[in-house]
Structure formats: structure tokens, C-alpha cells
Design an enzyme around this catalytic site. Structure first.
Site, PDB file in Angstrom:
ATOM      1  N   ASP A 224       0.874  -1.173   0.000  1.00  0.00           N
ATOM      2  CA  ASP A 224       0.000   0.000   0.000  1.00  0.00           C
ATOM      3  C   ASP A 224       0.910   1.222   0.000  1.00  0.00           C
ATOM      4  O   ASP A 224       1.773   1.350   0.873  1.00  0.00           O
ATOM      5  CB  ASP A 224      -0.854   0.047   1.275  1.00  0.00           C
ATOM      6  CG  ASP A 224      -1.950  -1.020   1.280  1.00  0.00           C
ATOM      7  OD1 ASP A 224      -2.080  -1.747   0.292  1.00  0.00           O
ATOM      8  OD2 ASP A 224      -2.665  -1.098   2.293  1.00  0.00           O
ATOM      9  N   ASP A 379     -13.358  -4.196  -1.208  1.00  0.00           N
ATOM     10  CA  ASP A 379     -13.078  -3.837   0.194  1.00  0.00           C
ATOM     11  C   ASP A 379     -14.354  -4.036   1.011  1.00  0.00           C
ATOM     12  O   ASP A 379     -15.034  -3.076   1.365  1.00  0.00           O
ATOM     13  CB  ASP A 379     -12.642  -2.367   0.292  1.00  0.00           C
ATOM     14  CG  ASP A 379     -11.380  -2.089  -0.516  1.00  0.00           C
ATOM     15  OD1 ASP A 379     -10.415  -2.844  -0.385  1.00  0.00           O
ATOM     16  OD2 ASP A 379     -11.377  -1.108  -1.294  1.00  0.00           O
TER      17      ASP A 379
END
Ligand code: 1PR
Length: 534
Positions: A224, A379
Site C-alpha cells: 500500500d 473492500d
């Protein structure tokens, strides 16, 4: 000097980088005369058969290519560059291939996930110089929904099993072509490329134990990436998507260095997620493009980039389509792009009308670059309910009841990095995205992210059972056993982790050593200049 045929679709940068890493120079062909002048020609094909042949026709490259092939000068075709040699493909009825090798290209008709994505082995049928220095146990990276069916078995160089046996490379004189991607197959892939380039090497016949080849489960490292408060691009990691600790963004390292380290440690793929991509315009976020360019020079396994792949208007009012944004990433070295928030909005629109627009980002990108290049990142977050008919969503009977003893839950899709929940469940999202052309699902789980509690197996099973494309299980890995668990208790093709690798709690090598002998995996290799991977 190696001549490379780039007809303008997809990631040829990886092939150029791989050849250059072997100390060769590459000249990219722009016209037919340059093909005829070539001494060694490499033809990496990406995208779809029909559009490839149309572009080759339009650019007047078909006849020079045929002439080159019949002259029997060294030729290496990769993926579509193999399929192009055949007469036709089920992918594009009515469109003729080069017809250099009699036979056709067919779609996989199997119960397994299609595309065939990942690391598989070769059954070697002929001696070839490209096998010098190999043992025959190596695995190579495949990504395709179609495979060749030659009429004449004498051209078959290797076969591979996926549902059934198919021809995974051919050799006729100096013409060699592979369905797998040597440029994305780590150390043994680079070896194949080097052997191809050294045309005076003797052919080698490898002695192998006969048997079916097996697709390996993939271990993926996820980075990330975002700017920290000082403006530096860093790899970070959240706990249930919260990346701040004591008010500052966690800084776990530099993206290019970490990606190289994970590649050398044995990662089968690397995923970069630009986690603030929903805020800024990604093409102004040049560091991410540079991260990809630099990474792809040293990392020879597939690279996925996500975050901010969507339509955008810049400050001058110029509109960029999601396809244009994705194209820039492909040109910079990405093999796949992933869409998160926008996939939710696209599916919501589809659910309202019941129709596809044919022009959504998912459809456009998969049409041009192929389904395998289009990943959907989901997500989801658990929402508990008391009864299975309390909501219209896909509800599961959970073995981990909610805080008030609720026996059921559904998985709510979120957008903007988990900040906003939507009225859509993850199973429906995955199914519609597959219909629109997605080739793979990256299945995160906000509840498990950064917790080290293990993957949410109920979520993985619910999504995996509802689609026929590969699923990457993500979020919650805390130890080696969690990978074993997800590969034996679900049908997920791959498992992704971030925190345990970044915090050096468990290495990729340790995960693979644990799985060895229990689950099919790609072996570890020694990288020059590094100690031995255990
Ligand atoms: O919505 O198309 O711009 O894409 C944004 C992308 O960024 C999405 O793929 C979304 O998952 C990701 N993202 C956004 N915010 C965050 C955050 O953490 N605040 N990262 C975020 C999600 C990715 C996970 C993580 C696993 C494994 N993190 O894949 O790597 O949960 O972690 P673990 O092994 O430590 O448990 P768009």
C-alpha cells in the site's frame, strides 16, 4: 541487437527490461523493413487475437512477419505471439492468423477458473537450446484463456496440464514460441530468454519424471503506497484500513526497494495499491508511474497496480478515460490494473438498469488489454443480521456470530478506502464484474485487515463459489498456517499479505517452506548477489 515487435497493445516494457537485464540492446520495430532486417526477432503479444491481427494488417506487418518466419531466422513468440502463428482463433471468428503453423487456437473448456493464471510446469517433448541450465522442475508464469491446438505433433515443444493437456510451446527449426511468459517467470524465465539469445548453444534434452503438471498456489506481496506527511512516497499499512499511528502515516519502507526484496525472496506477484488514488488524479501522481518503471527493471514477476484507475478531468478540463489512465500504467510496466471504488459504482449502475453500457472502465480495459489484465479489488466489511431474509443481499450463515449473537451476515462493499459503505454485497459485485469482463478478484476484508487473525474463509468461500475467475484471498494473514488454511479450506488460487512481510514477522520464504510438500507452490530460487533463499 534484438529486434522486438511492438504492435502497440500492452506491456512490452517487461520484455524489453528482461532482455536488457541480460546485457542485450533492443530495437523496437516500427515498420516491415525492420522486421526483414532483423537477426533475432521477439514478438510478445498482449491483448486479444482479433485486434492484434487487425493492427498487424493495418501496419502492413503481416507479410514481412511471414517472410521472416519462412526464412527460419531466430524467432521467439510469447503468448499471443505464439497464437498469432496459427490459422485462426475461437477468440476472433473469421479473422485469419499468420497461418505459419497449421492448427487453431481454442478457448479452455474446463471446470477450473479461466483464465489460467499462475505458475505451472512443462512436460518437455523435444530437445531445445532454450532448456540449457534447467532441470525440468521449474514453473513458468501463464496467463491466458485460449490455447493452441497444432495439427502436427512434431512442432510440440512442451505440454502443460490445466483441466486437460494443452500445448504450451512449439518449436520448428529456429522458430520457438511459448504460451507462458519467460519475462515474468523469474530466474528460470530469464534463463530461457538468455538461451534463446545465444543461438549457438547446443540443444538439450531434459529427462523428466512423467506426470501431470500442476498449477501452483500464488503467494502475493502487497504494498500500500501513499505520501506521508513529509511528502515522501512510502509503503504503509493500516489496521482495518487506518494507516496512522500516533497521528502519523506508518512508514514501512520504500516501494521500489521493498518490491525488489520481495521478488528476490520468492513472491509470485507484487501488487501496488495507491491508497489515496481516489483523491488525486493519478496521472499527476507521477511518482507511482516512476515506481512502476523502476520496479519493472528488476522485478520479473507480474506487477499489478491499483488505486485511482478511473475517468478523470484535469485542472484544464481535459477528460481522461479510465482506459487512458490504465494505458499509462501498462506502458510503465504494469501487467494488470485493479479497480476498487469505481467497480462498485459501475455495478450499482448495472443493477439499476439491468444492462451493460458496454463502455464502463471494466469493459473497455478488458476489451483492449484482455480480461486477465483487469482485476477487481473489493473492500468488504461484515454486516450482521438476525435472519437470512432481513436484507436483500447474499447472506451467509456464519460460524462467528455477531456481537449480539446474530447468526447471519452479509459483506457490504465500500468505496474510498473503506470510508463509505454502499448498498451492495461483495458476492453480487464479483459476479457482475466477471460478466463485464474482469479476469480476477482481489478480495480484501476490512474486518481482518492488519489483524493477523487469518483470512476470512467464509468470505473467500462465498465469493469464490459464485464466480469462475481466479480469486486472491487477502487480509488477516498472521502466520504460515493461515496460508495453508486458505489453500486447503477454500478454492482461492492465491493469497496476499502485507503486514507480516513488512514487519518482518514472517518471510515469503518461510511461508513457502511451510507449504512445501503440502500445497503446490513455485520453488524458491537463488538470486545473484544474495544469500540463498532457504
Ligand atoms: O478505489 O480504485 O482508487 O482503489 C484503491 C485501492 O486502495 C483499493 O484496492 C483498496 O483496497 C486500497 N486501499 C484504500 N485504502 C486503503 C487503506 O488501507 N486505507 N488498502 C487501502 C487496502 C490493501 C489490502 C491489504 C490486505 C493485507 N489494503 O490488500 O494489503 O488487507 O493486509 P494484511 O496482510 O496486513 O492483513 P480505488
Amino acid at each position: 541487437m534484438i529486434t522486438l515487435l511492438d504492435y502497440g497493445a500492452g506491456n512490452v516494457r517487461s520484455v524489453i527490461n528482461a532482455i536488457e537485464s541480460l546485457g542485450e540492446t533492443v530495437e523496437v520495430v516500427t515498420c516491415g523493413e525492420e522486421i526483414l532486417r532483423a537477426e533475432k526477432l521477439v514478438f510478445p503479444g498482449v491483448g486479444a487475437f482479433g485486434s492484434m491481427m487487425e493492427i498487424l494488417e493495418k501496419k502492413n506487418l503481416v507479410e514481412p512477419l511471414r517472410e521472416y518466419l519462412y526464412s527460419d531466422k531466430p524467432f521467439l513468440g510469447i503468448c499471443l505471439g505464439l497464437q498469432a502463428l496459427f490459422e485462426s482463433s475461437e477468440e476472433a471468428p473469421g479473422i485469419q492468423g499468420l497461418g505459419f503453423i497449421p492448427g487453431i487456437v481454442k478457448r479452455f473448456t474446463i471446470k477450473l477458473s479461466v483464465p489460467h493464471i499462475g505458475w505451472n510446469s512443462l512436460n518437455i517433448k523435444q530437445p531445445s537450446r532454450i532448456f540449457n541450465g534447467l532441470t525440468g522442475d521449474e514453473k513458468f508464469y501463464f496467463v491466458h484463456s485460449y490455447h493452441i491446438v497444432p495439427e502436427d505433433n512434431s512442432v510440440v515443444l512442451t505440454t502443460t496440464d490445466y483441466g486437460y493437456k494443452f500445448t504450451s510451446s512449439i518449436q520448428r527449426g529456429n522458430i520457438i514460441a511459448t504460451q507462458f511468459h519467460p519475462e515474468k517467470s523469474g530466474v528460470p524465465g530469464l534463463r530461457i530468454l538468455r538461451n534463446f539469445l545465444q543461438i549457438n548453444r547446443a540443444s538439450k534434452r531434459l529427462v523428466q519424471v512423467p506426470g501431470e503438471t500442476r498449477l501452483a498456489k500464488r503467494i502475493i506481496a502487497c504494498l500500500d503506497v501513499r505520501s506521508n506527511d513529509e511528502g515522501d512516497l512510502v509503503v504503509t499499512k493500516g489496521d482495518q484500513y487506518d494507516v496512522r499511528e500516533d497521528g502519523s502515516v506508518r512508514n514501512l519502507g520504500k516501494p521500489v526497494e521493498l518490491a525488489k526484496q520481495y521478488y528476490e525472496e520468492g513472491a509470485d506477484e507484487i501488487v501496488f495499491l495507491n491508497i489515496t488514488g481516489f483523491r488525486a488524479f493519478p496521472l499527476e501522481d507521477m511518482p507511482m508511474l516512476e515506481v512502476l518503471r523502476q520496479t519493472s527493471k528488476n522485478v520479473f514477476v507480474p506487477l499489478t497496480i491499483g488505486g485511482g484507475i478511473r475517468e478523470y478531468k484535469d485542472k484544464n478540463g481535459r477528460k481522461y478515460s479510465a482506459l487512458e489512465v490504465a494505458s499509462e500504467y501498462f506502458r510503465s510496466g504494469a501487467d494488470k490494473v485493479s479497480i476498487g471504488s469505481d467497480a462498485v459504482l459501475i455495478v450499482e449502475r448495472y443493477m439499476k438498469t439491468g444492462r451493460t453500457t458496454d463502455r464502463s472502465a471494466i469493459e473497455e480495459i478488458s476489451r483492449v488489454y484482455g480480461n486477465q489484465a483487469m482485476v477487481i479489488s473489493i473492500d468488504p466489511r461484515r454486516v450482521y443480521v438476525k435472519s437470512s431474509n432481513e436484507v436483500k443481499h447474499r447472506v451467509i450463515d456464519t460460524s462467528a456470530p455477531g456481537p449480539n449473537g446474530e447468526r447471519y451476515c452479509w459483506y457490504q462493499c465500500t468505496i474510498n478506502g473503506g470510508r463509505e459503505g454502499r448498498n451492495l454485497d461483495a458476492v453480487t459485485l464479483a459476479q457482475v464484474c466477471e460478466k463485464l469482463g474482469a479476469g480476477e478478484i482481489l478480495l480484501n476484508c476490512i474486518d481482518r485487515d492488519g489483524t493477523n487473525m487469518g483470512f476470512d474463509l467464509e468470505l473467500v468461500n462465498a465469493v469464490k463459489k459464485s464466480v469462475s475467475i481466479p480469486v486472491i484471498a487477502s487480509s488477516g494473514a498472521g502466520c504460515e498456517e493461515h496460508f495453508y488454511e486458505v489453500f486447503t479450506r477454500t478454492e482461492a488460487e492465491s493469497a496476499l499479505a502485507a503486514g507480516i512481510f513488512h514487519r518482518k514477522e514472517v518471510s515469503i520464504g518461510a511461508v513457502k517452506n511451510y507449504l512445501k510438500g503440502k500445497v503446490e507452490i513455485r520453488p524458491l530460487y537463488v538470486h545473484k548477489g544474495r544469500g540463498r533463499n532457504k
